[in-house]
Design a protein around this motif. Sequence first.
Motif, PDB file in Angstrom:
ATOM      1  N   TYR A   2      10.663   4.570   2.461  1.00 42.67           N
ATOM      2  CA  TYR A   2       9.246   4.921   2.551  1.00 42.67           C
ATOM      3  C   TYR A   2       8.545   4.577   1.240  1.00 42.67           C
ATOM      4  N   ILE A   3       7.380   3.938   1.318  1.00 41.80           N
ATOM      5  CA  ILE A   3       6.588   3.605   0.139  1.00 41.80           C
ATOM      6  C   ILE A   3       5.355   4.502   0.136  1.00 41.80           C
ATOM      7  N   LYS A   4       5.304   5.403  -0.844  1.00 41.38           N
ATOM      8  CA  LYS A   4       4.223   6.401  -0.882  1.00 41.38           C
ATOM      9  C   LYS A   4       2.851   5.766  -1.051  1.00 41.38           C
ATOM     10  N   LYS A   5       2.774   4.731  -1.867  1.00 39.01           N
ATOM     11  CA  LYS A   5       1.484   4.113  -2.172  1.00 39.01           C
ATOM     12  C   LYS A   5       0.769   3.629  -0.913  1.00 39.01           C
ATOM     13  N   TYR A   6       1.522   3.059   0.020  1.00 37.19           N
ATOM     14  CA  TYR A   6       0.929   2.503   1.242  1.00 37.19           C
ATOM     15  C   TYR A   6       1.134   3.392   2.466  1.00 37.19           C
ATOM     16  N   HIS A   7       1.836   4.503   2.307  1.00 34.22           N
ATOM     17  CA  HIS A   7       2.115   5.438   3.406  1.00 34.22           C
ATOM     18  C   HIS A   7       2.794   4.730   4.587  1.00 34.22           C
ATOM     19  N   ARG A   8       3.762   3.885   4.275  1.00 32.94           N
ATOM     20  CA  ARG A   8       4.474   3.121   5.310  1.00 32.94           C
ATOM     21  C   ARG A   8       5.934   2.965   4.938  1.00 32.94           C
ATOM     22  N   GLU A  10       9.043   0.253   4.613  1.00 33.68           N
ATOM     23  CA  GLU A  10       9.197  -1.183   4.405  1.00 33.68           C
ATOM     24  C   GLU A  10      10.165  -1.761   5.427  1.00 33.68           C
TER      25      GLU A  10
END
Length: 67
Positions: A2-8, A10
Amino acid sequence: HYIKKYHRFEKRHHNVAVHCSPCFDVKDGDIITAGQCRPLAKTVRFNVLKVEKNQIFGAARKQFALF
């Protein structure tokens, strides 16, 4: 992951279009080695080089391994 910056989440892998020559007897679950070649079709850029027979009995899932 999970990438917090983009809320998605990968993407970790994708399917690759591979040309399988008729001389190879490939079944579901077999592990193949694919090599890059010249463009054979719009999306096909790889050839089957080697086939390892499936050692797993029953329903085999996709397997991704490094060389």
